[in-house]
Write a protein that holds these residues in place. Structure first.
Motif, PDB file in Angstrom:
ATOM      1  N   MET A   3       0.834  -1.214   0.000  1.00  0.00           N
ATOM      2  CA  MET A   3       0.000   0.000   0.000  1.00  0.00           C
ATOM      3  C   MET A   3       0.864   1.257   0.000  1.00  0.00           C
ATOM      4  O   MET A   3       0.482   2.275  -0.551  1.00  0.00           O
ATOM      5  CB  MET A   3      -0.916   0.010   1.225  1.00  0.00           C
ATOM      6  N   PHE A   4       2.040   1.165   0.616  1.00  0.00           N
ATOM      7  CA  PHE A   4       2.894   2.344   0.706  1.00  0.00           C
ATOM      8  C   PHE A   4       3.532   2.713  -0.632  1.00  0.00           C
ATOM      9  O   PHE A   4       3.838   3.865  -0.885  1.00  0.00           O
ATOM     10  CB  PHE A   4       3.968   2.145   1.779  1.00  0.00           C
ATOM     11  N   SER A   5       3.728   1.716  -1.495  1.00  0.00           N
ATOM     12  CA  SER A   5       4.315   2.027  -2.803  1.00  0.00           C
ATOM     13  C   SER A   5       3.354   2.813  -3.686  1.00  0.00           C
ATOM     14  O   SER A   5       3.778   3.465  -4.639  1.00  0.00           O
ATOM     15  CB  SER A   5       4.771   0.748  -3.503  1.00  0.00           C
ATOM     16  N   ILE A   6       2.070   2.758  -3.384  1.00  0.00           N
ATOM     17  CA  ILE A   6       1.084   3.544  -4.136  1.00  0.00           C
ATOM     18  C   ILE A   6       1.409   5.027  -4.032  1.00  0.00           C
ATOM     19  O   ILE A   6       1.276   5.770  -5.009  1.00  0.00           O
ATOM     20  CB  ILE A   6      -0.347   3.257  -3.633  1.00  0.00           C
ATOM     21  N   PHE A   7       1.860   5.450  -2.868  1.00  0.00           N
ATOM     22  CA  PHE A   7       2.201   6.866  -2.684  1.00  0.00           C
ATOM     23  C   PHE A   7       3.395   7.266  -3.551  1.00  0.00           C
ATOM     24  O   PHE A   7       3.438   8.375  -4.087  1.00  0.00           O
ATOM     25  CB  PHE A   7       2.491   7.161  -1.209  1.00  0.00           C
ATOM     26  N   VAL A   9       4.283   5.803  -6.476  1.00  0.00           N
ATOM     27  CA  VAL A   9       3.856   5.791  -7.874  1.00  0.00           C
ATOM     28  C   VAL A   9       3.017   7.022  -8.179  1.00  0.00           C
ATOM     29  O   VAL A   9       3.268   7.750  -9.153  1.00  0.00           O
ATOM     30  CB  VAL A   9       3.069   4.495  -8.183  1.00  0.00           C
ATOM     31  N   SER A  10       2.014   7.282  -7.361  1.00  0.00           N
ATOM     32  CA  SER A  10       1.156   8.448  -7.598  1.00  0.00           C
ATOM     33  C   SER A  10       1.908   9.750  -7.397  1.00  0.00           C
ATOM     34  O   SER A  10       1.679  10.724  -8.116  1.00  0.00           O
ATOM     35  CB  SER A  10      -0.066   8.411  -6.663  1.00  0.00           C
ATOM     36  N   GLY A  11       2.822   9.768  -6.437  1.00  0.00           N
ATOM     37  CA  GLY A  11       3.623  10.974  -6.211  1.00  0.00           C
ATOM     38  C   GLY A  11       4.499  11.307  -7.407  1.00  0.00           C
ATOM     39  O   GLY A  11       4.644  12.476  -7.780  1.00  0.00           O
ATOM     40  N   SER A  12       5.080  10.277  -8.039  1.00  0.00           N
ATOM     41  CA  SER A  12       5.893  10.540  -9.229  1.00  0.00           C
ATOM     42  C   SER A  12       5.023  11.058 -10.370  1.00  0.00           C
ATOM     43  O   SER A  12       5.442  11.937 -11.124  1.00  0.00           O
ATOM     44  CB  SER A  12       6.644   9.270  -9.652  1.00  0.00           C
ATOM     45  N   ALA A  13       3.808  10.535 -10.486  1.00  0.00           N
ATOM     46  CA  ALA A  13       2.902  11.000 -11.542  1.00  0.00           C
ATOM     47  C   ALA A  13       2.457  12.438 -11.291  1.00  0.00           C
ATOM     48  O   ALA A  13       2.379  13.242 -12.227  1.00  0.00           O
ATOM     49  CB  ALA A  13       1.692  10.080 -11.636  1.00  0.00           C
ATOM     50  N   VAL A  14       2.196  12.778 -10.048  1.00  0.00           N
ATOM     51  CA  VAL A  14       1.803  14.146  -9.706  1.00  0.00           C
ATOM     52  C   VAL A  14       2.941  15.112 -10.042  1.00  0.00           C
ATOM     53  O   VAL A  14       2.717  16.186 -10.611  1.00  0.00           O
ATOM     54  CB  VAL A  14       1.400  14.246  -8.215  1.00  0.00           C
ATOM     55  N   SER A  15       4.156  14.726  -9.717  1.00  0.00           N
ATOM     56  CA  SER A  15       5.307  15.575 -10.015  1.00  0.00           C
ATOM     57  C   SER A  15       5.487  15.753 -11.521  1.00  0.00           C
ATOM     58  O   SER A  15       5.734  16.870 -12.000  1.00  0.00           O
ATOM     59  CB  SER A  15       6.567  14.956  -9.405  1.00  0.00           C
ATOM     60  N   VAL A  52       9.935   4.684 -14.818  1.00  0.00           N
ATOM     61  CA  VAL A  52      11.087   4.483 -13.938  1.00  0.00           C
ATOM     62  C   VAL A  52      10.682   3.500 -12.833  1.00  0.00           C
ATOM     63  O   VAL A  52       9.560   3.548 -12.321  1.00  0.00           O
ATOM     64  CB  VAL A  52      11.574   5.832 -13.352  1.00  0.00           C
ATOM     65  N   LEU A  53      11.588   2.560 -12.514  1.00  0.00           N
ATOM     66  CA  LEU A  53      11.316   1.620 -11.433  1.00  0.00           C
ATOM     67  C   LEU A  53      11.429   2.327 -10.095  1.00  0.00           C
ATOM     68  O   LEU A  53      12.334   3.129  -9.890  1.00  0.00           O
ATOM     69  CB  LEU A  53      12.281   0.436 -11.495  1.00  0.00           C
ATOM     70  N   MET A  54      10.526   2.002  -9.204  1.00  0.00           N
ATOM     71  CA  MET A  54      10.497   2.630  -7.891  1.00  0.00           C
ATOM     72  C   MET A  54      11.258   1.748  -6.896  1.00  0.00           C
ATOM     73  O   MET A  54      10.818   0.659  -6.565  1.00  0.00           O
ATOM     74  CB  MET A  54       9.052   2.808  -7.409  1.00  0.00           C
ATOM     75  N   ASP A  55      12.401   2.205  -6.456  1.00  0.00           N
ATOM     76  CA  ASP A  55      13.239   1.529  -5.458  1.00  0.00           C
ATOM     77  C   ASP A  55      13.464   0.063  -5.835  1.00  0.00           C
ATOM     78  O   ASP A  55      13.717  -0.258  -6.970  1.00  0.00           O
ATOM     79  CB  ASP A  55      12.619   1.664  -4.060  1.00  0.00           C
ATOM     80  N   SER A  59       7.188  -2.045  -8.553  1.00  0.00           N
ATOM     81  CA  SER A  59       6.280  -1.016  -9.051  1.00  0.00           C
ATOM     82  C   SER A  59       7.047  -0.031  -9.922  1.00  0.00           C
ATOM     83  O   SER A  59       8.251   0.112  -9.800  1.00  0.00           O
ATOM     84  CB  SER A  59       5.605  -0.287  -7.889  1.00  0.00           C
ATOM     85  N   ALA A  60       6.309   0.623 -10.788  1.00  0.00           N
ATOM     86  CA  ALA A  60       6.937   1.580 -11.703  1.00  0.00           C
ATOM     87  C   ALA A  60       6.252   2.926 -11.567  1.00  0.00           C
ATOM     88  O   ALA A  60       5.044   3.005 -11.353  1.00  0.00           O
ATOM     89  CB  ALA A  60       6.845   1.080 -13.139  1.00  0.00           C
ATOM     90  N   GLY A  61       7.033   3.961 -11.697  1.00  0.00           N
ATOM     91  CA  GLY A  61       6.515   5.324 -11.658  1.00  0.00           C
ATOM     92  C   GLY A  61       6.801   6.009 -12.980  1.00  0.00           C
ATOM     93  O   GLY A  61       7.123   5.370 -13.979  1.00  0.00           O
ATOM     94  N   VAL A  62       6.712   7.308 -12.965  1.00  0.00           N
ATOM     95  CA  VAL A  62       6.927   8.086 -14.181  1.00  0.00           C
ATOM     96  C   VAL A  62       7.779   9.296 -13.837  1.00  0.00           C
ATOM     97  O   VAL A  62       7.738   9.794 -12.713  1.00  0.00           O
ATOM     98  CB  VAL A  62       5.585   8.500 -14.820  1.00  0.00           C
ATOM     99  N   LYS A  63       8.580   9.714 -14.814  1.00  0.00           N
ATOM    100  CA  LYS A  63       9.345  10.945 -14.651  1.00  0.00           C
ATOM    101  C   LYS A  63       9.445  11.619 -16.009  1.00  0.00           C
ATOM    102  O   LYS A  63       9.223  11.006 -17.047  1.00  0.00           O
ATOM    103  CB  LYS A  63      10.737  10.688 -14.074  1.00  0.00           C
ATOM    104  N   VAL A  64       9.790  12.893 -15.999  1.00  0.00           N
ATOM    105  CA  VAL A  64       9.988  13.633 -17.236  1.00  0.00           C
ATOM    106  C   VAL A  64      11.402  13.348 -17.709  1.00  0.00           C
ATOM    107  O   VAL A  64      12.362  13.648 -17.009  1.00  0.00           O
ATOM    108  CB  VAL A  64       9.768  15.148 -17.017  1.00  0.00           C
ATOM    109  N   SER A  65      11.519  12.738 -18.897  1.00  0.00           N
ATOM    110  CA  SER A  65      12.860  12.434 -19.409  1.00  0.00           C
ATOM    111  C   SER A  65      13.443  13.626 -20.154  1.00  0.00           C
ATOM    112  O   SER A  65      14.609  13.957 -19.969  1.00  0.00           O
ATOM    113  CB  SER A  65      12.843  11.199 -20.307  1.00  0.00           C
ATOM    114  N   THR A  66      12.644  14.275 -20.996  1.00  0.00           N
ATOM    115  CA  THR A  66      13.107  15.455 -21.717  1.00  0.00           C
ATOM    116  C   THR A  66      11.944  16.387 -21.993  1.00  0.00           C
ATOM    117  O   THR A  66      10.777  16.003 -21.899  1.00  0.00           O
ATOM    118  CB  THR A  66      13.747  15.100 -23.084  1.00  0.00           C
TER     119      THR A  66
END
Length: 134
Positions: A3-7, A9-15, A52-55, A59-66
């Motif tokens: 459940m904690f990894s949800i934060f 993943v969603s946190g990376s998407a929000v950013s 991007v892999l989270m730790d 689970s996988a998150g997202v980041k801005v690559s370019t």
């Protein structure tokens, strides 16, 4: 996935969506910009996301690559009385399409809101789980 990894993943998407909204705001602010005497105009920018892999979790998150620039030419308008007109009387405007940018902004805003809602729901579920032990 815990459940904690949800934060995470969603946190990376929000950013990432926050950065996307900043780029859209910059594009909209410069949509009617005109080329200066050096001939350079504002070129629309687009955010490119990357998974991007989270730790060490599965689970996988997202980041801005370019942030890429749109290479299409700007709109040329004949206006010889404009102070920035070239020798032929044309001014070159930004290649930003305000309608596309508004759609992009709505999409980014909704994605941002959905991820915040996911985090709120996960928080509520965790709090309910803790209350079961009382």
């Amino acid at each position: 996935m815990s459940m904690f990894s949800i934060f995470g993943v969603s946190g990376s998407a929000v950013s990432a969506q926050s950065q996307r909204l900043n780029v859209v705001a910059s594009n909209l602010a410069n949509a009617d910009a005109v080329a200066g005497p050096d001939g350079k105009i504002y070129k629309g920018r687009q955010v490119v996301f990357e998974t991007v892999l989270m730790d060490s979790q599965a689970s996988a998150g997202v980041k801005v690559s370019t942030i890429s620039e749109n290479q299409e030419p700007g709109k040329r308008t004949h206006n010889p009385s404009h102070p920035l007109a070239d020798a032929e009387g044309f001014i070159t405007q930004s290649n930003v399409n305000p309608v596309e940018e508004m759609v992009n902004m709505i999409s980014a805003s909704r994605s941002y809101q959905n991820n915040v809602e996911v985090m709120n729901t996960a928080k509520t579920l965790l709090l309910k789980t803790l209350q079961l032990g009382q």
